[in-house]
Design an enzyme around this catalytic site. Sequence first.
Site, PDB file in Angstrom:
ATOM      1  N   GLU A   1      -6.022  19.326 -34.914  1.00 16.20           N
ATOM      2  CA  GLU A   1      -7.477  18.098 -35.368  1.00 16.20           C
ATOM      3  C   GLU A   1      -7.285  17.634 -34.096  1.00 16.20           C
ATOM      4  OE1 GLU A   1     -10.004  18.893 -39.425  1.00 16.20           O
ATOM      5  OE2 GLU A   1      -8.305  18.095 -39.196  1.00 16.20           O
TER       6      GLU A   1
ATOM      7  N   LYS B   1      -6.516  19.633 -51.207  1.00 17.79           N
ATOM      8  CA  LYS B   1      -6.537  19.792 -50.093  1.00 17.79           C
ATOM      9  C   LYS B   1      -5.219  18.950 -48.904  1.00 17.79           C
ATOM     10  CE  LYS B   1      -9.940  18.776 -47.454  1.00 17.79           C
ATOM     11  NZ  LYS B   1     -11.504  19.700 -46.674  1.00 17.79           N
TER      12      LYS B   1
ATOM     13  N   HIS C   1     -17.128  36.387 -29.927  1.00 20.59           N
ATOM     14  CA  HIS C   1     -17.952  35.325 -30.600  1.00 20.59           C
ATOM     15  C   HIS C   1     -17.589  35.554 -31.940  1.00 20.59           C
ATOM     16  CE1 HIS C   1     -20.623  37.297 -27.907  1.00 20.59           C
ATOM     17  NE2 HIS C   1     -20.446  38.788 -27.708  1.00 20.59           N
TER      18      HIS C   1
ATOM     19  N   LYS D   1      -4.041   3.761 -12.535  1.00 20.69           N
ATOM     20  CA  LYS D   1      -2.813   3.447 -12.938  1.00 20.69           C
ATOM     21  C   LYS D   1      -2.703   4.482 -14.399  1.00 20.69           C
ATOM     22  CE  LYS D   1      -0.480   1.463  -9.954  1.00 20.69           C
ATOM     23  NZ  LYS D   1      -1.792   1.313  -9.284  1.00 20.69           N
TER      24      LYS D   1
ATOM     25  N   SER E   1      -5.828  14.797 -49.256  1.00 20.94           N
ATOM     26  CA  SER E   1      -7.127  14.026 -48.973  1.00 20.94           C
ATOM     27  C   SER E   1      -7.231  12.978 -49.884  1.00 20.94           C
ATOM     28  CB  SER E   1      -8.179  14.729 -48.780  1.00 20.94           C
ATOM     29  OG  SER E   1      -9.541  14.644 -49.701  1.00 20.94           O
TER      30      SER E   1
ATOM     31  N   GLN F   1      -6.047   0.684  -7.635  1.00 23.31           N
ATOM     32  CA  GLN F   1      -5.238  -0.022  -8.672  1.00 23.31           C
ATOM     33  C   GLN F   1      -5.339   0.988  -9.787  1.00 23.31           C
ATOM     34  OE1 GLN F   1      -3.858  -3.889  -8.809  1.00 23.31           O
ATOM     35  NE2 GLN F   1      -5.017  -4.035 -10.277  1.00 23.31           N
TER      36      GLN F   1
ATOM     37  N   ASN G   1       0.579  -1.251  -0.041  1.00 23.88           N
ATOM     38  CA  ASN G   1       0.055   0.002  -0.032  1.00 23.88           C
ATOM     39  C   ASN G   1       1.284   1.487   0.013  1.00 23.88           C
ATOM     40  OD1 ASN G   1      -1.600  -2.155   0.259  1.00 23.88           O
ATOM     41  ND2 ASN G   1      -2.832  -1.289   1.878  1.00 23.88           N
TER      42      ASN G   1
HETATM   43  N1  ARG Z   1      -1.170  -3.255  -7.105  1.00 28.57           N
HETATM   44  C1  ARG Z   1      -1.517  -2.326  -6.608  1.00 28.57           C
HETATM   45  C2  ARG Z   1      -2.078  -1.010  -6.855  1.00 28.57           C
HETATM   46  O1  ARG Z   1      -1.294  -0.747  -7.481  1.00 28.57           O
HETATM   47  C3  ARG Z   1      -1.344  -2.615  -5.015  1.00 28.57           C
HETATM   48  C4  ARG Z   1      -1.185  -2.895  -3.715  1.00 28.57           C
HETATM   49  C5  ARG Z   1      -2.108  -3.886  -2.933  1.00 28.57           C
HETATM   50  N2  ARG Z   1      -2.756  -4.260  -2.335  1.00 28.57           N
HETATM   51  C6  ARG Z   1      -3.053  -4.699  -1.196  1.00 28.57           C
HETATM   52  N3  ARG Z   1      -3.507  -4.139   0.274  1.00 28.57           N
HETATM   53  N4  ARG Z   1      -3.472  -5.877  -2.612  1.00 28.57           N
HETATM   54  O2  ARG Z   1      -3.093  -0.833  -5.972  1.00 28.57           O
END
Ligand code: ARG
Length: 436
Positions: A274, A267, A140, A309, A261, A306, A94
């Site tokens: 864009e 074009k 505008h 990420k 194009s 999790q 954690n």
């Molecule tokens: N891969 C997990 C995450 O990114 C790691 C932490 C996992 N901790 C747990 N108590 N299961 O959150």
Amino acid sequence: MNLEKFVSSIDYDVKLTKYDILGSIAHTKMLAKCKIISQSDAKKIINGLNSIKKDSESGKIKFTGEDIHTSIEAELKKRIGEVAGKMHTARSRNDQVLLAERLYLKDEIGIIVEEIDGTIDAIKKVAQKNLSAVMPGFTHLQNAQPVLFSHWFLSYGWMLKRDKERFKDCYKRVDVMPLGSAAFAGTEFPIDRNFVAKELGFSKISENSVDTVSDRDFLIEFLFDCSLLSMHLSRLAEEIIIWTSAQFGFIALSERFTTGSSIMPQKKNPDFAELIRGKTGRTYGNLISLLTMMKGLPLSYNRDMQEDKEPLFDSVETIKNMLDVSSAMIDTVKINSEKMLSSCKNGFILATDVADYLTSKGIPFRTAYNIVGKIVNYCIKNKKSFNDLSIAEWKKFSEKFEKSVFGVLDFRKSTELRKSYGGTSLSSVKQQLKKL
Ligand code: ARG
């Protein structure tokens, strides 16, 4: 059904490999220094981690398993045996995952800040090269008042400068060392958190272990900063798209930043601009994704987290690409100053100047505004521009008009009059360019 795959994050958190290893090395050094493990065990662990780092950099290892943290520990065990298990003393995944994320983000913010600087430089260069071109300013998207192109363009530089400051400020919240919070309650081992912070270059350690493992504010803040920056880049891209159209023709881009194009040979589409505009949707999505993921979570760690990420990595990559392409594209901007100037002839954009002229002769501005409104209507009805009006015609609308009114009917002069601080006169623009 693949249950392992559902809980696994290895496919993407492999990006944290280097940071997880650096974190583990610092942690191990601390465990030895505090005599929680022996120096010789620490040496074995650190040598093992360094060899994993080297092999992972050269792409020799294929990490598998639940996540990068367990995967590296498993690899270490393969290399040095049971002693690898000592590395996880006085920590939990954690706090470990947060350490890796924070180290990663500190590096990435550094890169992003540099890239913002690069884009600001590109904007400044275009402004500097075309300092005195006059174009119609818009509200505008209607012609409103003459303005220096450099002034208009530099406004994006100021937006990006604020973005840069926001990222630097966000960095302060990222730069906090979480390790030692363990699962959430801290640890009974006599650890030295400040040692780890110093070892890894953090300027602070976190204060509350429960808050530490529950907190994703620093990521949300970062994703907001990315959203705002991408919104600015998107507005600039939109401006470029409009300006390169045949109707405007204010600027041209290098062919590197346009595509043809498959059916219309003439074009030159502004696809890059864009896509900058389009990718902004992602950065907003990533922010909303994290805010929503966090909103109902009780303290402390929950596996939901999790999911932080992929949005993070996506925004980092997206924003870096957007900045790279923006600055390279801006570098190729060529302006068509004649087209800009001739476009000023549309839409009576000197109406405010004429009203100001009457105002300076003692007529209250509101009255002057109404008089000029009537003159504009008269011109539209008789298919005339201000320049076509005789002094007799001017005087029909107000006795205050003198021949000097013809002197007002000059687009460049109009911009030159606006010498207020931050205004569009050449001297004001030169001043702000220096400041930016
Ligand atoms: N891969 C997990 C995450 O990114 C790691 C932490 C996992 N901790 C747990 N108590 N299961 O959150």
